[in-house]
Enzyme design. Sequence first.
Site, short mmCIF file in Angstrom:
data_model
loop_
_atom_site.label_atom_id
_atom_site.label_comp_id
_atom_site.label_asym_id
_atom_site.label_seq_id
_atom_site.Cartn_x
_atom_site.Cartn_y
_atom_site.Cartn_z
N HIS A 284 10.73 6.75 8.15
CA HIS A 284 11.30 6.89 6.82
C HIS A 284 12.80 7.11 6.95
O HIS A 284 13.27 7.64 7.95
CB HIS A 284 10.63 8.03 6.06
CG HIS A 284 9.24 7.71 5.60
ND1 HIS A 284 8.81 7.89 4.31
CD2 HIS A 284 8.18 7.18 6.26
CE1 HIS A 284 7.56 7.50 4.19
NE2 HIS A 284 7.15 7.08 5.36
N ARG B 118 0.84 -1.21 0.00
CA ARG B 118 0.00 0.00 0.00
C ARG B 118 0.87 1.25 0.00
O ARG B 118 1.00 1.93 -1.01
CB ARG B 118 -0.94 -0.02 1.22
CG ARG B 118 -2.11 0.99 1.14
CD ARG B 118 -1.75 2.38 1.57
NE ARG B 118 -1.29 2.49 2.94
CZ ARG B 118 -0.79 3.60 3.47
NH1 ARG B 118 -0.68 4.70 2.74
NH2 ARG B 118 -0.37 3.63 4.73
N ASP B 119 1.53 1.53 1.09
CA ASP B 119 2.36 2.72 1.19
C ASP B 119 3.53 2.65 0.22
O ASP B 119 3.97 3.67 -0.32
CB ASP B 119 2.86 2.85 2.63
CG ASP B 119 3.47 4.20 2.94
OD1 ASP B 119 3.24 5.14 2.16
OD2 ASP B 119 4.17 4.31 3.95
N HIS C 279 6.66 4.14 12.61
CA HIS C 279 6.72 4.12 11.15
C HIS C 279 7.75 5.15 10.72
O HIS C 279 7.47 6.35 10.66
CB HIS C 279 5.33 4.47 10.59
CG HIS C 279 5.23 4.40 9.11
ND1 HIS C 279 4.31 3.59 8.48
CD2 HIS C 279 5.90 5.04 8.12
CE1 HIS C 279 4.42 3.74 7.16
NE2 HIS C 279 5.38 4.63 6.93
N CYS D 54 5.69 9.50 0.19
CA CYS D 54 4.39 10.12 0.43
C CYS D 54 4.09 11.09 -0.71
O CYS D 54 4.87 12.01 -0.94
CB CYS D 54 4.38 10.86 1.77
SG CYS D 54 2.83 11.74 2.06
N ASN E 23 10.42 4.22 2.87
CA ASN E 23 10.20 3.66 4.20
C ASN E 23 11.40 2.83 4.65
O ASN E 23 12.24 2.42 3.84
CB ASN E 23 8.98 2.74 4.16
CG ASN E 23 7.69 3.47 3.97
OD1 ASN E 23 7.25 4.21 4.83
ND2 ASN E 23 7.05 3.27 2.82
#
Length: 307
Positions: free
Chosen positions: A215, A20-21, A213, A246, A255
């Site tokens: 990065h 997803r991300d 989470h 993003c 990520n």
Amino acid sequence: MVVPAPGLPARVRIHEVGARDGLQNEKATVPTEVKAEFVRRLADAGLTSIEATSFVHPKWVPQLADAEELFPLVRDLPGVELPVLVPNERGLDRALALGARRIAVFASATEAFAKANLNRTVDDALAMFEPVVTRAKAADAHVRGYLSMCFGDPWEGAVPIHQVVHVCKSLLDMGCDELSLGDTIGVATPGHVLELLSALNEQGVPTTVLGVHFHDTYGQALANTLAALQHGVTTVDASAGGLGGCPYAKSATGNLATEDLVWMLRGLGIESGVDLDRLTATSVWMADHLGRPSPSRTVRALSHKDQ
């Protein structure tokens, strides 16, 4: 060599966000079947929490426009939780209709990012999420609350810790089961991570409901993760191959790579249930589909050894 360190958890749950991300920011369209096979391979590598897709309007994230087609292809994977992101009640309706039972909402700790990402103020976004969370809980769904820009914002700069704590408590008060603290532009450092986690605890937010989470914009993702583990956090978001960014924050690079995380955990003797060789092969496979090498240092190192 496995060399445990004191004060660390015995096991970590990896919340895999690559499908997803990781893919939402790709320029080229990834075919639905390739996405489904990606999720299957991630599951085969031992990942049990795999964020599958997002039920957002295709206009905003065109890469995830195939959510209705994708989710049925993977929803019956045994022993695998498949959270999906929903932006509003319409997204929730679409997700629940397909049998999704793990839902995520996406809030911001800053006004600037709330405006860029949701076209709302922070408080207006929270008000929009409240009926989503209420209805999801009424449907016996588990709800994760993402919180972006917890450490820094490209428009506002450093983010006051009390501001992050306020939004975290608001998400928990409306019924979220867990929170993911996002370092969306990768500016956090370990001391900042520990300060935020301690402030949350002091305001009654238990570490058990928190995930992190990170990065890797400045190469700090693993260091920040280790700091969180030392504080007692046991849920870590990561993306296979280091995919992602993003679309609303251009300074948000990839990520934390799941392989890099697993390599560190394995060296510390911390269980994750992930087969590193299978995971690496999966990321190499996806990198081939995307037409570029994986940014994960571990993927590159292990792939080079196999040549």
